[in-house]
Design a protein around this motif. Structure first.
Motif, PDB file in Angstrom:
ATOM      1  N   CYS A 288      -0.327   7.374 -14.148  1.00  0.00           N
ATOM      2  CA  CYS A 288      -0.562   7.212 -15.583  1.00  0.00           C
ATOM      3  C   CYS A 288       0.511   7.903 -16.413  1.00  0.00           C
ATOM      4  O   CYS A 288       0.773   9.101 -16.239  1.00  0.00           O
ATOM      5  CB  CYS A 288      -1.930   7.761 -15.955  1.00  0.00           C
ATOM      6  SG  CYS A 288      -3.303   6.909 -15.140  1.00  0.00           S
ATOM      7  N   ALA A 289       1.114   7.154 -17.324  1.00  0.00           N
ATOM      8  CA  ALA A 289       2.140   7.691 -18.217  1.00  0.00           C
ATOM      9  C   ALA A 289       1.580   7.830 -19.619  1.00  0.00           C
ATOM     10  O   ALA A 289       0.884   6.927 -20.115  1.00  0.00           O
ATOM     11  CB  ALA A 289       3.364   6.778 -18.230  1.00  0.00           C
ATOM     12  N   ASP A 290       1.909   8.923 -20.271  1.00  0.00           N
ATOM     13  CA  ASP A 290       1.418   9.167 -21.625  1.00  0.00           C
ATOM     14  C   ASP A 290       2.079   8.203 -22.613  1.00  0.00           C
ATOM     15  O   ASP A 290       3.015   7.463 -22.279  1.00  0.00           O
ATOM     16  CB  ASP A 290       1.679  10.610 -22.029  1.00  0.00           C
ATOM     17  CG  ASP A 290       0.622  11.150 -22.988  1.00  0.00           C
ATOM     18  OD1 ASP A 290      -0.212  10.365 -23.483  1.00  0.00           O
ATOM     19  OD2 ASP A 290       0.633  12.376 -23.247  1.00  0.00           O
TER      20      ASP A 290
ATOM     21  N   PRO B 222       0.831  -1.213   0.000  1.00  0.00           N
ATOM     22  CA  PRO B 222       0.000   0.000   0.000  1.00  0.00           C
ATOM     23  C   PRO B 222       0.858   1.253   0.000  1.00  0.00           C
ATOM     24  O   PRO B 222       1.862   1.349   0.722  1.00  0.00           O
ATOM     25  CB  PRO B 222      -0.805  -0.126   1.311  1.00  0.00           C
ATOM     26  CG  PRO B 222      -0.910  -1.604   1.537  1.00  0.00           C
ATOM     27  CD  PRO B 222       0.422  -2.156   1.070  1.00  0.00           C
ATOM     28  N   GLY B 223       0.466   2.217  -0.823  1.00  0.00           N
ATOM     29  CA  GLY B 223       1.208   3.473  -0.918  1.00  0.00           C
ATOM     30  C   GLY B 223       2.306   3.483  -1.958  1.00  0.00           C
ATOM     31  O   GLY B 223       2.778   4.560  -2.344  1.00  0.00           O
ATOM     32  N   ASP B 224       2.742   2.314  -2.424  1.00  0.00           N
ATOM     33  CA  ASP B 224       3.733   2.265  -3.498  1.00  0.00           C
ATOM     34  C   ASP B 224       3.146   2.873  -4.777  1.00  0.00           C
ATOM     35  O   ASP B 224       1.942   2.775  -5.026  1.00  0.00           O
ATOM     36  CB  ASP B 224       4.149   0.824  -3.796  1.00  0.00           C
ATOM     37  CG  ASP B 224       5.049   0.228  -2.728  1.00  0.00           C
ATOM     38  OD1 ASP B 224       5.595   0.995  -1.916  1.00  0.00           O
ATOM     39  OD2 ASP B 224       5.195  -1.014  -2.712  1.00  0.00           O
ATOM     40  N   GLU B 225       4.006   3.448  -5.586  1.00  0.00           N
ATOM     41  CA  GLU B 225       3.580   3.964  -6.889  1.00  0.00           C
ATOM     42  C   GLU B 225       4.012   2.997  -7.987  1.00  0.00           C
ATOM     43  O   GLU B 225       5.156   2.538  -8.000  1.00  0.00           O
ATOM     44  CB  GLU B 225       4.194   5.338  -7.153  1.00  0.00           C
ATOM     45  CG  GLU B 225       3.657   6.430  -6.247  1.00  0.00           C
ATOM     46  CD  GLU B 225       4.261   7.799  -6.561  1.00  0.00           C
ATOM     47  OE1 GLU B 225       5.169   7.863  -7.417  1.00  0.00           O
ATOM     48  OE2 GLU B 225       3.824   8.795  -5.952  1.00  0.00           O
ATOM     49  N   VAL B 226       3.090   2.692  -8.874  1.00  0.00           N
ATOM     50  CA  VAL B 226       3.382   1.869 -10.043  1.00  0.00           C
ATOM     51  C   VAL B 226       2.975   2.667 -11.273  1.00  0.00           C
ATOM     52  O   VAL B 226       1.811   3.073 -11.407  1.00  0.00           O
ATOM     53  CB  VAL B 226       2.630   0.526 -10.010  1.00  0.00           C
ATOM     54  CG1 VAL B 226       2.964  -0.296 -11.253  1.00  0.00           C
ATOM     55  CG2 VAL B 226       2.976  -0.262  -8.743  1.00  0.00           C
ATOM     56  N   ILE B 227       3.922   2.917 -12.152  1.00  0.00           N
ATOM     57  CA  ILE B 227       3.635   3.652 -13.382  1.00  0.00           C
ATOM     58  C   ILE B 227       2.935   2.717 -14.360  1.00  0.00           C
ATOM     59  O   ILE B 227       3.396   1.593 -14.601  1.00  0.00           O
ATOM     60  CB  ILE B 227       4.930   4.205 -13.992  1.00  0.00           C
ATOM     61  CG1 ILE B 227       5.575   5.209 -13.023  1.00  0.00           C
ATOM     62  CG2 ILE B 227       4.657   4.873 -15.346  1.00  0.00           C
ATOM     63  CD1 ILE B 227       6.961   5.666 -13.443  1.00  0.00           C
ATOM     64  N   VAL B 228       1.806   3.154 -14.895  1.00  0.00           N
ATOM     65  CA  VAL B 228       1.020   2.324 -15.801  1.00  0.00           C
ATOM     66  C   VAL B 228       0.811   3.054 -17.122  1.00  0.00           C
ATOM     67  O   VAL B 228       0.703   4.288 -17.169  1.00  0.00           O
ATOM     68  CB  VAL B 228      -0.354   1.949 -15.196  1.00  0.00           C
ATOM     69  CG1 VAL B 228      -0.171   1.172 -13.896  1.00  0.00           C
ATOM     70  CG2 VAL B 228      -1.219   3.185 -14.948  1.00  0.00           C
ATOM     71  N   ALA B 229       0.762   2.294 -18.192  1.00  0.00           N
ATOM     72  CA  ALA B 229       0.447   2.872 -19.498  1.00  0.00           C
ATOM     73  C   ALA B 229      -0.962   3.443 -19.459  1.00  0.00           C
ATOM     74  O   ALA B 229      -1.910   2.763 -19.046  1.00  0.00           O
ATOM     75  CB  ALA B 229       0.552   1.809 -20.582  1.00  0.00           C
ATOM     76  N   ASP B 230      -1.118   4.680 -19.883  1.00  0.00           N
ATOM     77  CA  ASP B 230      -2.426   5.325 -19.777  1.00  0.00           C
ATOM     78  C   ASP B 230      -3.416   4.822 -20.813  1.00  0.00           C
ATOM     79  O   ASP B 230      -4.614   4.769 -20.540  1.00  0.00           O
ATOM     80  CB  ASP B 230      -2.279   6.838 -19.921  1.00  0.00           C
ATOM     81  CG  ASP B 230      -3.583   7.561 -19.612  1.00  0.00           C
ATOM     82  OD1 ASP B 230      -3.998   7.526 -18.442  1.00  0.00           O
ATOM     83  OD2 ASP B 230      -4.189   8.140 -20.534  1.00  0.00           O
ATOM     84  N   TYR B 231      -2.920   4.453 -22.005  1.00  0.00           N
ATOM     85  CA  TYR B 231      -3.839   4.145 -23.101  1.00  0.00           C
ATOM     86  C   TYR B 231      -3.973   2.639 -23.262  1.00  0.00           C
ATOM     87  O   TYR B 231      -2.998   1.924 -23.506  1.00  0.00           O
ATOM     88  CB  TYR B 231      -3.343   4.771 -24.404  1.00  0.00           C
ATOM     89  CG  TYR B 231      -4.398   4.838 -25.478  1.00  0.00           C
ATOM     90  CD1 TYR B 231      -5.627   5.445 -25.239  1.00  0.00           C
ATOM     91  CD2 TYR B 231      -4.180   4.300 -26.736  1.00  0.00           C
ATOM     92  CE1 TYR B 231      -6.601   5.512 -26.216  1.00  0.00           C
ATOM     93  CE2 TYR B 231      -5.147   4.370 -27.728  1.00  0.00           C
ATOM     94  CZ  TYR B 231      -6.358   4.973 -27.458  1.00  0.00           C
ATOM     95  OH  TYR B 231      -7.325   5.028 -28.437  1.00  0.00           O
ATOM     96  N   GLY B 232      -5.203   2.166 -23.141  1.00  0.00           N
ATOM     97  CA  GLY B 232      -5.495   0.734 -23.218  1.00  0.00           C
ATOM     98  C   GLY B 232      -6.579   0.408 -22.219  1.00  0.00           C
ATOM     99  O   GLY B 232      -7.011   1.263 -21.440  1.00  0.00           O
ATOM    100  N   PHE B 233      -7.031  -0.835 -22.202  1.00  0.00           N
ATOM    101  CA  PHE B 233      -8.004  -1.207 -21.181  1.00  0.00           C
ATOM    102  C   PHE B 233      -7.339  -1.029 -19.811  1.00  0.00           C
ATOM    103  O   PHE B 233      -6.217  -1.510 -19.599  1.00  0.00           O
ATOM    104  CB  PHE B 233      -8.473  -2.652 -21.368  1.00  0.00           C
ATOM    105  CG  PHE B 233      -9.671  -2.977 -20.541  1.00  0.00           C
ATOM    106  CD1 PHE B 233     -10.941  -2.664 -20.990  1.00  0.00           C
ATOM    107  CD2 PHE B 233      -9.534  -3.558 -19.287  1.00  0.00           C
ATOM    108  CE1 PHE B 233     -12.057  -2.927 -20.203  1.00  0.00           C
ATOM    109  CE2 PHE B 233     -10.638  -3.829 -18.499  1.00  0.00           C
ATOM    110  CZ  PHE B 233     -11.903  -3.507 -18.961  1.00  0.00           C
TER     111      PHE B 233
END
Length: 385
Positions: free
Chosen positions: A99-101, A72-83
């Motif tokens: 969210c990363a562009d 909990p509290g960790d940051e995970v960068i995720v691809a913004d575009y997609g399901f």
């Protein structure tokens, strides 16, 4: 004329025969002989340390994050575009999806955007092979290595695609696949986790079965083995019925993907000169699985009106996919202008292995007519068209 669906699963007599074998075996549930055989088939195809058959790719993302130690509290960068399954999975753990562009040409996560978002709280990255095209894994892995981050490949849409000659799904330490009804290989629903490290696979397998081992295996032991629940787990198993179907589908994947590729090639040929839209771009170092075929409409085109006209002619279409950062549930403070723009201008048109040449031509004729009918003329400075 007959309707042309947006998606269609290529299931037939071979798959039915495989299901009949499961019925005859008396074990339709999960983690039985067909599930084990499917996992062995995945290990062999992808050259990974382990493969865990699961009920869907979202479940695989969830247990992958658990196995990698996200807190909990960790940051995970995720691809913004997609399901937005990656963002959902991060939130399951009370962690923070960032969210990363994405690249404007491929719609895949932009490595520079990832680099710009890293903070002391960042623990990893989930890249998405957007609608079937692999992301830039050489660059992404280099960034992750510099900062001590994990990389998960969400290859849910990319079964059969390749990046620099390697199979999508096996491009990072953990990858996930989907076998949903619109994928290149399908059992209606289903997924898998692929792990380079067998320890990650073993952890995921245990978590996907309520924290206990295979009931099927226990049933073969002489005596009375009593399972012990060693950790909190989930009911994420894939049934042997679905596993049997997938064994057949994976054996057919090259054939089915070749058909999709032929459809994509024909679309590109027929639409090459259309000024009001652009066709998908595929870099030379990778191939596309063509889960979805999305055209990018010119900003002057009324997408909703085009979709209404196509559907009125019996031609399936859709908005494309999602920009996670604009979804109310994620409340993202990070703006992703490229993703937001693609979300507004992409249009998905029919793509599956059963499309005929005549159907492709009918789709193109209807699409070309619709975009020309529903484009707003560019205005001059004086206001005249």
């Amino acid at each position: 004329m007959d309707p042309i669906p947006l998606v269609h699963a290529s299931l037939g007599e071979q798959e039915l025969a495989a299901v009949a074998e499961v019925f005859a075996s008396g074990w339709p549930a999960g983690q039985g002989p067909k599930g084990k055989a499917l996992e062995a088939q995945l290990v062999a195809r992808y050259g990974v340390g382990d493969a865990v058959a699961m009920c869907n790719a979202g479940a695989a993302l969830h247990v992958a994050l658990l196995a990698l130690g996200v807190k909990p509290g960790d940051e995970v960068i995720v691809a913004d575009y997609g399901f937005p399954a990656p963002a959902h999975a991060v939130r399951y753990l009370d962690a923070v999806p960032v969210c990363a562009d994405v690249r404007a040409d491929t719609g895949t996560i932009d490595p520079q955007a990832v680099a710009d978002l890293i903070t002391p709280r960042t623990v990893g990255v989930i890249a998405v092979d957007t609608v079937g095209i692999p992301a830039d894994y050489v660059e992404l892995q280099a960034i992750a290595d510099r900062h001590g981050l994990f990389v998960i490949e969400d290859a849910a849409c990319a079964v059969g695609a390749k990046y620099q000659g390697r199979e999508a799904g096996a491009l990072t330490e953990v990858g996930v696949l989907s076998f949903h009804g619109r994928k290149g290989a399908s059992s209606g629903e289903g997924g898998a986790l692929l792990a380079a490290d067998p320890k990650i696979g073993a952890d995921a397998r245990l978590r996907s079965s309520f924290g206990i081992g295979s009931i099927f295996d226990m049933g073969k032991v002489v005596g009375l083995p009593i399972p012990e629940f060693t950790q909190i787990g989930y009911n994420y198993k894939l049934s042997d019925i679905a596993a049997a179907i997938l064994q057949v589908q994976l054996g057919r994947i090259d054939e089915l993907l070749a058909r999709r590729d032929a459809v994509a090639t024909r679309y590109a040929e027929l639409l090459a000169d259309e000024e009001l839209l652009t066709v998908p771009y595929v870099p030379q170092d990778r191939t596309h699985a063509w889960q979805t075929y999305m055209v990018t409409l010119d900003a002057s085109v009324d997408r909703a009106a085009v979709a209404t006209e196509l559907r009125g002619k019996g031609i399936g279409c859709g908005h494309g996919t999602f920009a996670a950062h604009i979804q109310p549930v994620f409340e993202s403070k990070h703006k992703c202008p490229v993703s937001a723009d693609l979300h507004q201008r992409h249009l998905a048109i029919p793509m599956h292995a059963e499309l005929s040449t005549n159907q492709v031509e009918r789709v193109v004729d209807a699409l070309r007519s619709a975009v020309r009918t529903h484009s707003v003329p560019t205005r001059t400075l004086g206001g005249a068209a």
